[in-house]
Design an enzyme around this catalytic site. Structure first.
Site, PDB file in Angstrom:
ATOM      1  N   ASP A  52      -9.369  -6.839   6.624  1.00 39.23           N
ATOM      2  CA  ASP A  52      -8.585  -5.688   6.193  1.00 39.23           C
ATOM      3  C   ASP A  52      -7.480  -5.363   7.198  1.00 39.23           C
ATOM      4  O   ASP A  52      -7.654  -5.517   8.409  1.00 39.23           O
ATOM      5  CB  ASP A  52      -9.529  -4.484   6.039  1.00 39.23           C
ATOM      6  CG  ASP A  52      -8.819  -3.236   5.584  1.00 39.23           C
ATOM      7  OD1 ASP A  52      -8.247  -3.263   4.474  1.00 39.23           O
ATOM      8  OD2 ASP A  52      -8.819  -2.233   6.320  1.00 39.23           O
TER       9      ASP A  52
ATOM     10  N   GLU B  81      -5.683  -9.831   4.509  1.00 36.52           N
ATOM     11  CA  GLU B  81      -4.858  -8.868   3.784  1.00 36.52           C
ATOM     12  C   GLU B  81      -3.691  -8.531   4.708  1.00 36.52           C
ATOM     13  O   GLU B  81      -3.819  -7.716   5.609  1.00 36.52           O
ATOM     14  CB  GLU B  81      -5.653  -7.606   3.438  1.00 36.52           C
ATOM     15  CG  GLU B  81      -4.857  -6.638   2.583  1.00 36.52           C
ATOM     16  CD  GLU B  81      -5.069  -5.174   2.938  1.00 36.52           C
ATOM     17  OE1 GLU B  81      -4.585  -4.325   2.186  1.00 36.52           O
ATOM     18  OE2 GLU B  81      -5.689  -4.884   3.978  1.00 36.52           O
TER      19      GLU B  81
END
Length: 729
Positions: free
Chosen positions: A408, A461
């Site tokens: 993330d 990401e």
């Protein structure tokens, strides 16, 4: 003048024990005390009497030595390497093993500093020792707190009394103690004193494998050895190149996929029993779980984790989570976890100021505090922080058999000025904004993961144009296996929101992502971020009336599955949800009683199965050899067409009409003579489409079009995507 007598060293040590401020208990307690002080000393605050119990020998009462202290002055007539203590608590006797007889039960330097070994030694580990021919089982605790003046183990077993079990300061900033007989499921925390002896909030174990929820947030002892895995066939499958595989991810939030009859969470086992057959039917290859590492705030969706080594107990035990992964594997479904190494929350029981100092973050808020998320940023310039995070990534692969991690907020880690004004960040040593420590950490983490788990995958990401995110480290890249294609997501959603009448003015928005489609190994993601915070559901992003919204969504999903790149859909996409995602509820499963939504569900199912079955649609997802435009620049009609190829020369033609105007006689140039057979039509009746007439089989004609000698004469439905398979005959 009154002269105050200085307390003896023994009394000073007792005073420190009474204040839970003693850092060297093995020098003062147990059987290893200086001979002139006696043979054995016991610290048992609150006890009335203590007796020594050695098997085959008579009990020996210990003498009281101050408040809470007991000592055996003369042990010359006793022979033992293992003993117990009979403790009298106001008339109630308790037989205990003395922790301070177990000296030197710790770990070597390499075990405490090699990421692949650290989680087998740090935290609470169940171990068994041999003493006097008997096996003694218990839990060894190790915690890193280099600046603490003292550290005690507290828990239900000692009434959360920090005086009872002072831990020993060991080498390398680590504190340790072994507690015999401690069962699995025992609550515990650490009581630390800061560098100046100041009291700190009780801390959960940074390496804890299991944790309780509010209000205690206590760590819980857990034995990883107990669970019996049944996924041997999955674990022993051949190593394959993931870039050439069909990868279709179903992004899922555990707490809100489905709820029980009374609105309660499904536990991991209940979820597995319902989800796994659904994933198989729907044709997904992987489930990608939003963060399951323990997080105190449910509304963070897991992106504010405190217990990085513990699957959240909201949904069950670590064994229950292992069952979830196990069942997925037995059905051929891979498991990917969202992993959050960018930041951690300021909860008092967590990593924040763990030993009274900013142990895990930079004290300068320009590098150590994330102002958007109100959380601390890991200080990746410190070796112990890098080791902690790399070890955590490896831990989930080894101990829970996961198949991948999606990392993330990578961009927030790569850039020192991420979401900051010019005066809120500190440049690197070269005056630039790149975070060299984060770059080095990502490279190390990826190298370690792929070295130890060759079938694994790591996914970034990352929302910027940082070069080489999915390039190997030996080529200067970060070493990730894949990267989310945030540009494709943004551009394609921006395009599809436009009224079809206006789409011709935005045609380049649709085709531009193909310019860089092979610069990284991309995953095309329609994630949870796009259906929250007023962004509306995917269905309601579509323009027009109800029919057009539904047809637009079907055409868009077909277009996505025809594009190069692996696929990810957030849960509910397949239902055509009308509401935004709500983590406090469940998906709108009732919608499937309406044909409009049931048709979308069937379409997603068939797209997934088609994507897997046709190697031309996935084998060269990350290779420009697998894609050729057939119609790129017909903005007026808002129709695009391309062919996907595999290494064997198989071809699938994909055509999308982004207007509600059907194209009845549509000529399209193709490079090869042959026949094209219809594989899937998003406008078909089974998907609740208009069922506009299309050709099931169409042969090439020697009529030039789009600069090619051969062409097809097709019928293209309104707001639809068609898939045709080429054959030479």
């Amino acid at each position: 003048m009154k002269i105050t007598k200085k307390p003896s060293k023994v009394q000073q040590f007792y005073d420190q024990l009474a204040r839970a401020a003693f850092a060297d208990p093995f020098s003062f307690l147990g059987p290893y005390i200086p001979a002139e002080q006696g043979a054995l000393r016991v610290w048992m605050p609150g006890a009335d009497n203590v007796a020594l119990v050695v098997e085959g020998q008579a009990r020996v009462a210990l003498e009281r030595e101050g408040e809470g202290g007991f000592v055996l002055k003369d042990g010359r007539n006793l022979r033992f390497t293992h003993y117990q203590l009979a403790v009298d608590w106001a008339g109630t006797e308790q037989l205990l093993d003395d922790p301070y007889q177990y000296h030197g039960l710790y770990a070597e330097y390499e075990d405490l500093h090699t990421p692949k070994q650290m989680y087998h030694h740090m935290g609470a580990q169940f171990v068994t020792l041999e003493r006097d021919g008997k096996m003694v089982s218990g839990v060894r605790f190790l915690v890193y707190a280099p600046h603490a003046a003292a550290c005690s183990l507290i828990g239900a077993f000692n009434h959360w009394d920090g005086r009872r079990h002072p831990m020993q300061r060991l080498d390398y900033g680590i504190w340790g103690i072994f507690i015999p007989g401690l069962p699995e499921g025992t609550q515990y925390k650490f009581e630390l004193k800061g560098p100046h002896g100041e009291g700190l909030p009780h801390k959960a174990d940074p390496w804890g494998f299991y944790a309780e929820q509010y209000p205690s947030f206590a760590s819980v002892t857990y034995d990883h050895r107990r669970y019996q895995w049944q996924d041997t066939a999955w674990q022993q499958r051949p190593v394959t190149e993931k870039r050439k595989q069909a990868l279709s991810f179903y992004e899922l939030h555990v707490g809100s996929w489905k709820r029980g009859e009374n609105g309660e969470f499904l536990n991991y086992r209940e979820l597995a029993d319902q989800l796994v057959p659904y994933l198989v039917e729907m044709g997904y290859t992987h489930v990608e779980l939003m963060p399951v590492a323990e997080h105190p705030f449910y509304g963070s969706w897991g992106y504010q984790p405190v217990g990085l080594f513990a699957p959240t107990s909201r949904y069950g035990s670590p064994d229950d989570f292992k069952y979830f992964v196990d069942l997925c594997h037995q059905a051929g479904i891979g498991v990917v976890l969202d992993w959050v190494p960018a930041h951690f929350p300021s909860d008092s029981h967590g990593l924040a100021n763990f030993d009274g100092t900013p142990l895990f973050h930079d004290p300068d808020p320009r590098r150590g505090w994330h102002q958007d998320w109100n959380s601390y940023i890991y200080d990746l310039g410190r070796e112990h922080v890098r080791r902690f995070l790399v070890a955590n990534a490896l831990y989930w692969f080894e101990m829970f058999h996961i198949d991948g991690i999606r990392v993330d907020a990578v961009a927030s880690m790569l850039y020192l000025d991420y979401s900051r004004s010019h005066d809120q960040w500190i440049p690197n040593v070269d005056g630039g904004r790149e975070n060299y420590d984060a770059i080095a950490t990502f490279k190390w983490m990826n190298e370690e993961v792929y070295k130890h788990f060759p079938n694994a995958m790591t996914i970034a990401e990352e929302s910027t144009a940082f070069p080489g995110v999915s390039a190997p480290t030996f080529m200067g890249g970060l070493g990730f296996g894949f990267k989310w294609n945030m540009g494709w997501m943004h551009d394609s959603l921006s395009y599809i929101k436009e009224d079809p009448v206006h789409r011709k003015y935005h045609h380049n928005t649709l085709t531009f992502p193909l310019i860089y489609a092979f610069s990284e190994n991309y995953v095309l993601s329609l994630s949870h971020d796009e259906v929250v915070y007023g962004k509306r559901s995917l269905m309601y992003k579509m323009p027009g009336d109800e029919w057009q919204q539904t047809a637009n969504l079907r055409a868009y999903l077909g277009y996505m599955y025809g594009q190069p790149g692996k696929k990810l859909n957030f849960m509910g996409t397949e239902l055509g949800q009308t509401a935004e995602w709500d983590h406090d509820g469940q998906l709108q499963w009732f919608l499937t009683q309406f044909e409009r939504h049931a048709g979308i569900q069937r379409l997603v199912r068939d797209l997934n199965h088609l994507y897997q079955a046709q190697t031309a649609l996935h084998q060269l997802d990350c290779d420009p050899r697998g894609f050729e435009w057939r119609l790129q620049d017909n903005a007026d009609l808002s129709v695009i067409a391309h062919e996907r190829m595999d290494e064997a020369g198989n071809r699938v033609l994909v055509i999308t009409n982004f207007t509600p105007v059907p194209q009845q006689e549509f000529r399209l140039g193709v490079p090869k003579t042959g026949k094209y057979r219809l594989l899937l039509n998003t406008d078909a009746k089974q998907y609740n489409g208009s069922d506009y007439p299309v050709l099931q089989d169409v042969s090439t004609e020697a009529i030039s079009s789009e600069g090619l000698d051969q062409s097809l004469l097709l019928s293209v439905p309104p707001l639809a995507t068609l898939f045709y398979q080429w054959s030479a005959k």
